[in-house]
Scaffold this motif. Sequence first.
Motif, short mmCIF file in Angstrom:
data_model
loop_
_atom_site.label_atom_id
_atom_site.label_comp_id
_atom_site.label_asym_id
_atom_site.label_seq_id
_atom_site.Cartn_x
_atom_site.Cartn_y
_atom_site.Cartn_z
N TYR A 177 44.16 25.31 60.79
CA TYR A 177 44.83 25.94 61.93
C TYR A 177 45.98 26.87 61.52
O TYR A 177 46.93 27.06 62.27
CB TYR A 177 45.37 24.87 62.89
CG TYR A 177 44.35 23.85 63.30
CD1 TYR A 177 43.35 24.17 64.21
CD2 TYR A 177 44.36 22.56 62.75
CE1 TYR A 177 42.39 23.23 64.58
CE2 TYR A 177 43.40 21.62 63.12
CZ TYR A 177 42.43 21.96 64.03
OH TYR A 177 41.47 21.03 64.39
N ASN B 51 56.16 20.37 69.51
CA ASN B 51 55.27 19.55 70.35
C ASN B 51 54.54 20.44 71.34
O ASN B 51 55.17 21.03 72.23
CB ASN B 51 56.06 18.49 71.11
CG ASN B 51 56.57 17.39 70.20
OD1 ASN B 51 55.99 17.10 69.16
ND2 ASN B 51 57.67 16.76 70.59
N ARG C 179 45.07 11.96 73.39
CA ARG C 179 44.92 12.44 72.01
C ARG C 179 46.25 13.00 71.54
O ARG C 179 46.95 13.69 72.27
CB ARG C 179 43.84 13.52 71.93
CG ARG C 179 43.43 13.88 70.52
CD ARG C 179 42.15 14.66 70.53
NE ARG C 179 41.72 15.01 69.19
CZ ARG C 179 40.59 15.64 68.90
NH1 ARG C 179 39.77 15.99 69.88
NH2 ARG C 179 40.26 15.92 67.66
N ASN C 180 46.60 12.69 70.30
CA ASN C 180 47.86 13.14 69.72
C ASN C 180 47.59 13.49 68.25
O ASN C 180 47.56 12.62 67.39
CB ASN C 180 48.91 12.04 69.83
CG ASN C 180 50.30 12.52 69.46
OD1 ASN C 180 50.46 13.52 68.76
ND2 ASN C 180 51.31 11.80 69.90
N ASP C 181 47.35 14.77 67.99
CA ASP C 181 46.98 15.22 66.65
C ASP C 181 48.15 15.90 65.97
O ASP C 181 48.81 16.76 66.56
CB ASP C 181 45.81 16.21 66.71
CG ASP C 181 44.53 15.57 67.23
OD1 ASP C 181 44.38 14.36 67.02
OD2 ASP C 181 43.71 16.29 67.83
N ILE C 182 48.40 15.54 64.74
CA ILE C 182 49.41 16.22 63.93
C ILE C 182 48.73 17.29 63.09
O ILE C 182 47.75 17.01 62.40
CB ILE C 182 50.17 15.23 63.03
CG1 ILE C 182 51.02 14.27 63.88
CG2 ILE C 182 51.06 15.97 62.04
CD1 ILE C 182 51.78 13.25 63.08
N ARG C 183 49.25 18.49 63.18
CA ARG C 183 48.74 19.59 62.37
C ARG C 183 49.83 19.98 61.38
O ARG C 183 50.88 20.49 61.76
CB ARG C 183 48.38 20.79 63.25
CG ARG C 183 47.27 20.47 64.24
CD ARG C 183 46.94 21.65 65.13
NE ARG C 183 45.81 21.37 66.00
CZ ARG C 183 45.32 22.23 66.88
NH1 ARG C 183 45.87 23.43 67.01
NH2 ARG C 183 44.29 21.90 67.63
N SER D 221 32.76 17.94 61.67
CA SER D 221 32.71 16.69 62.42
C SER D 221 31.28 16.44 62.87
O SER D 221 30.42 17.34 62.83
CB SER D 221 33.62 16.75 63.65
OG SER D 221 33.13 17.71 64.57
N LYS E 57 52.56 19.02 66.70
CA LYS E 57 51.75 17.97 67.32
C LYS E 57 51.01 18.56 68.50
O LYS E 57 51.62 19.24 69.34
CB LYS E 57 52.62 16.80 67.81
CG LYS E 57 53.23 15.95 66.72
CD LYS E 57 54.03 14.81 67.35
CE LYS E 57 54.69 13.94 66.29
NZ LYS E 57 55.50 12.85 66.91
N ALA E 58 49.72 18.32 68.59
CA ALA E 58 48.93 18.72 69.75
C ALA E 58 48.70 17.49 70.60
O ALA E 58 47.96 16.58 70.21
CB ALA E 58 47.60 19.33 69.30
N ILE E 59 49.33 17.45 71.75
CA ILE E 59 49.31 16.26 72.61
C ILE E 59 48.49 16.57 73.85
O ILE E 59 48.90 17.37 74.70
CB ILE E 59 50.75 15.85 73.00
CG1 ILE E 59 51.60 15.64 71.73
CG2 ILE E 59 50.73 14.61 73.87
CD1 ILE E 59 53.08 15.57 71.99
N GLN E 60 47.32 15.96 73.97
CA GLN E 60 46.43 16.22 75.10
C GLN E 60 46.56 15.10 76.13
O GLN E 60 46.59 13.91 75.77
CB GLN E 60 44.98 16.31 74.62
CG GLN E 60 44.75 17.45 73.63
CD GLN E 60 43.30 17.63 73.30
OE1 GLN E 60 42.45 17.66 74.18
NE2 GLN E 60 43.00 17.77 72.02
#
Length: 347
Positions: A157, A212, A130-134, A316, A119-122
């Motif tokens: 990624y 995380n 922002r909370n992106d799951i990779r 995007s 998880k990339a948690i900004q």
Amino acid sequence: MTKVSVIMPVYNSGEYLNRAIESILSQSLKEFELILVDDGSTDGSSKRCDEYARKDGRVVVIHQKNKGICAARNAALKVAKGKYIAFSDHDDEYSPKQLEDNYNRIEVSGVDIIKFGSKAIQSYQKRIFRNDIRAFNNEIVTNEQIKKRFWELWRIYAFECVWDSLFRKSFLDQHHIEFNLFFKTGSEDYDFLWHCLGNGASFEFNSSVYYNHYIRLGFSTSAKFHEYTIKTILDRPQILFDYLIDWMPILKENRLEYSYFWLQMVLGSLCHTVAHPACDMSMTQKVKVISDLKESSFFYDWIMDVKLRDLIKLSSLRYGVLLWLYKCGFYKLCIRLYQIQYKKHMK
């Protein structure tokens, strides 16, 4: 037997260090060592590292003068005893079964590297925006298969970070793979992984999410402006593709994918850097840096001919807009696009 050596560089980690260390010490897998490399901390982190070493025999501490994350990781690689190598940033967190699950899988598959989800948690000032799951599909891929699927895997990624992986130490030792001291403000993980690719690494992908990763604006090194970052961005394509020089004919065949790479890794990264609030360059200087990219390594004229609709579909809207602005020579607006993003997140 030490099954895994976990390497964590530590530099002025503040309130986040304890939680990062505790998440590793509480792993369901017990046969590991945690190597804390104190990289010249001045905020008390050094003392906390020593306290953990006194309480838990699995903790090894290295103290050194501040040399940066690459030198810190390399110092740990030299003394690591584990069959596999894992990494952690000093403000991130492991899930409880991260080591056990991935150790068991790589023991069965026999690959050189296993990658798992994260998880990339900004956040900014503890506000998460922002909370992106990779995540990946469960599969095992040979190096030859990676060559043919490189852009597909790069877009998810697969070759960006080292902390979402276990590395077979014998593979790293055999090919003398370590972190490149050239990289002082980011991109060292790309370099490390592409070096592995160039030496024939095979991969397993685990679809489960474990790690995380916190991106805290104002704290994370990657979120800060450094003049050296500009040099890193400009030189990065040459350094990375040197590892994959034999792959280049295949990689350049897909112009759309390559253009996306250039937009994200070069133009987008450079706009992101000069747009940072801490960048004290004049707008004229910033514009010159951006406009001069057309003369830089690994820029090809056909990037400007990519259809915006196809690019937006692949990546995007932001990269479609960025390419359009660049094609039109609106370099200042390219920078403004990223300045708006900073203002939005740092309100």
